[in-house]
Scaffold this active site. Structure first.
Site, PDB file in Angstrom:
ATOM      1  CD1 TRP A   1      85.003  13.776 -35.655  1.00  0.00           C
ATOM      2  CD2 TRP A   1      85.254  15.970 -35.263  1.00  0.00           C
ATOM      3  NE1 TRP A   1      86.071  14.212 -36.402  1.00  0.00           N
ATOM      4  CE2 TRP A   1      86.251  15.565 -36.184  1.00  0.00           C
ATOM      5  CE3 TRP A   1      85.217  17.296 -34.859  1.00  0.00           C
ATOM      6  CZ2 TRP A   1      87.189  16.448 -36.711  1.00  0.00           C
ATOM      7  CZ3 TRP A   1      86.152  18.188 -35.380  1.00  0.00           C
ATOM      8  CH2 TRP A   1      87.121  17.764 -36.301  1.00  0.00           C
TER       9      TRP A   1
ATOM     10  CD  GLU B   1      81.330  13.332 -37.113  1.00  0.00           C
ATOM     11  OE1 GLU B   1      81.499  13.768 -38.258  1.00  0.00           O
ATOM     12  OE2 GLU B   1      80.821  14.006 -36.191  1.00  0.00           O
TER      13      GLU B   1
ATOM     14  CE  LYS C   1      87.878  15.181 -41.113  1.00  0.00           C
ATOM     15  NZ  LYS C   1      87.716  16.594 -40.772  1.00  0.00           N
TER      16      LYS C   1
ATOM     17  CG  ASP D   1      80.794  13.905 -41.929  1.00  0.00           C
ATOM     18  OD1 ASP D   1      80.981  14.002 -43.167  1.00  0.00           O
ATOM     19  OD2 ASP D   1      80.646  14.894 -41.206  1.00  0.00           O
TER      20      ASP D   1
ATOM     21  CG  HIS E   1      84.319  12.581 -41.379  1.00  0.00           C
ATOM     22  ND1 HIS E   1      84.037  12.734 -40.038  1.00  0.00           N
ATOM     23  CD2 HIS E   1      84.449  13.836 -41.872  1.00  0.00           C
ATOM     24  CE1 HIS E   1      83.986  14.034 -39.750  1.00  0.00           C
ATOM     25  NE2 HIS E   1      84.230  14.714 -40.855  1.00  0.00           N
TER      26      HIS E   1
ATOM     27  CG  HIS F   1      77.195  14.533 -39.166  1.00  0.00           C
ATOM     28  ND1 HIS F   1      78.220  15.027 -38.377  1.00  0.00           N
ATOM     29  CD2 HIS F   1      76.083  14.559 -38.391  1.00  0.00           C
ATOM     30  CE1 HIS F   1      77.739  15.322 -37.183  1.00  0.00           C
ATOM     31  NE2 HIS F   1      76.446  15.039 -37.167  1.00  0.00           N
TER      32      HIS F   1
ATOM     33  CG  ASP G   1      85.397  16.399 -44.116  1.00  0.00           C
ATOM     34  OD1 ASP G   1      84.258  16.400 -44.604  1.00  0.00           O
ATOM     35  OD2 ASP G   1      85.623  16.693 -42.936  1.00  0.00           O
TER      36      ASP G   1
ATOM     37  CG  ASP H   1      82.672  19.916 -44.275  1.00  0.00           C
ATOM     38  OD1 ASP H   1      81.878  19.040 -43.902  1.00  0.00           O
ATOM     39  OD2 ASP H   1      83.801  20.057 -43.794  1.00  0.00           O
TER      40      ASP H   1
ATOM     41  CG  ASP I   1      79.049  18.342 -40.340  1.00  0.00           C
ATOM     42  OD1 ASP I   1      79.268  19.569 -40.360  1.00  0.00           O
ATOM     43  OD2 ASP I   1      79.785  17.526 -39.763  1.00  0.00           O
TER      44      ASP I   1
END
Length: 419
Positions: A187, A226, A228, A259, A262, A286, A294, A296, A326
């Site tokens: 990524w 990956e 985004k 992800d 993302h 993820h 994003d 997290d 993640d």
């Protein structure tokens, strides 16, 4: 375990209830036992890494919170990872970023990392019945800037190409050592804060960089790419978009990493699984919890995570989907964040494994859509939680909320003493 008898009795009732729908809870437990999660090492220390430089977080990486007790060195990171894994049933994996090498005080730039910098990680993982996965690290470096593998400046681009080549070589050695393919995720944060007039140029450069990186085939590692939607500092344009990596993955037989943070918040990441499985060799997940962006946040049992798990099971794709976590939350107990997120992911997988799928498919094939919807609704209140408690019991890990006290004890005795 103070409620062992209660948990066992509740499970027996649940087992019989599921049997009325021709669902074998023992088989579901066995399958869950063999689904490894890849725990991300960077939750231990807020993505600081072990390079011992003055590098600050960059490339759209941002951790909020300053809860005391974050890991400060490789020993503390490893201890925290072992502790977090001790709350989980099954055998799991650890996902390392390249910035977490065992450099032993040596200053090693990213284009100079070698397998020897991760040998102690391999030995540690084997001693603790864990496997390793790997990630290249293009952020938080003086040469990160706005562009890395998509940079028109050849000297900077070549630096990151060499870094990523070395990461693949390290992942290959990890896979050989542990007798299990190491999943290597790529990524990059490359993009533009404001509008660009050179979209094709940067994507063409990235394509050429990837072609060079992947020119050497390996048999003990799995390449994943990956995408985004956007990042902090790259709000208007991301070079490695989902469309870019989907096309590259299909053309070059690479796994695409999904992800959950993302994509646009109204997109269904679960819906992408069945499409990708038809055209790519597999998928890397993820799992995190985006809130407005994003961000997290720690994974919880919610519709998004449940939908992901159900789609994997409905597609019979456990052998084609790797599941990693993640997220990084520095505002709460970091070990607790691991435990909440990883157990939530396992809970969602268990619910998916206990779905009356054959009956639902039969209803659908017969166009009995009322019955299908009704059973989907009733399945939501089936006693999956009793099966979950039993899964924890037979794995000798805390049942229910019992882990809260154990996490707090670890904080009192270990992480709380870090200053």
């Amino acid at each position: 375990m103070k409620n062992k008898e209660f948990v066992t009795k509740a499970y027996e009732l649940a087992r019989k209830r599921y049997a009325t729908l021709d669902i074998d809870t023992e088989k579901a437990i066995e399958k869950l036992q063999n689904i490894p999660l890849s725990l991300h090492c960077w939750q231990t220390d807020d993505v600081t890494g072990l390079e011992h430089t003055e590098n600050e977080l960059s490339g759209g990486i941002q951790v909020t919170g300053n809860y005391p007790g974050k890991a400060r060195n490789i020993e503390e990171i490893r201890n925290d990872l072992v502790k977090a894994a001790s709350f989980l049933g099954g055998n799991h994996r650890i996902s390392l970023h390249a910035s977490y090498g065992d450099f032993k005080g040596e200053k090693v730039d990213r284009d100079q990392i070698e397998p020897r910098h991760f040998e102690s990680w391999m030995k540690w993982a084997k001693e603790n019945n864990l496997k390793l996965d790997f990630n290249s690290t293009s952020f938080s470096h003086p040469k990160s800037g706005e562009l890395t593998l998509a940079n028109p400046d050849k000297s900077i681009r070549d630096f990151w190409i060499e870094h990523t080549k070395r990461c693949r070589r390290i992942a290959e050695e990890m896979g050989k050592y542990q007798g299990s393919p190491c999943v290597m995720n790529l990524w990059i944060h490359d993009g533009s804060k404001d509008s660009t007039v050179n979209r094709l140029k940067y994507r063409s450069i990235l394509k050429d960089s990837l072609d060079e990186i992947f020119s050497v085939p390996y048999s003990n590692m799995i390449d994943c790419i990956e995408a985004k939607l956007f990042g902090i500092g790259a709000e208007s344009y991301t070079v490695g978009s989902y469309d870019f990596y989907l096309g590259y993955g299909v053309k070059n037989n690479k796994r695409v990493t999904l992800d959950t943070g993302h994509f646009h918040l109204t997109e269904s990441v679960a819906d992408k699984i069945s499409s990708l499985l038809l055209f790519t060799p597999g998928i890397m997940l993820h799992v995190s919890r985006p809130i407005r962006w994003d961000s997290d946040h720690v994974t919880i049992v919610n519709d998004d995570t449940l939908d992901l798990a159900r789609e994997i099971i409905r597609c019979d794709a456990l052998d084609k989907v790797n599941i990693g976590l993640d997220y990084f939350d520095g505002s709460i107990n970091r070990i607790g964040a691991y435990v909440i997120g990883s157990r939530a992911t396992q809970k969602c997988l268990l619910q998916a494994l206990l779905e009356p799928l054959e009956q639902l498919r039969e209803y659908e094939a017969d166009h009995r859509y009322f019955e299908r919807l009704a059973l989907l609704e009733e399945a939501k209140s089936l006693p999956w939680n009793a099966v979950w408690d039993y899964f924890c019991l037979i794995n000798n890990v805390p049942v229910g909320e019992e882990y809260i006290a154990e996490v707090c004890k670890y904080e009192e005795e270990v992480t709380g003493k870090r200053r």
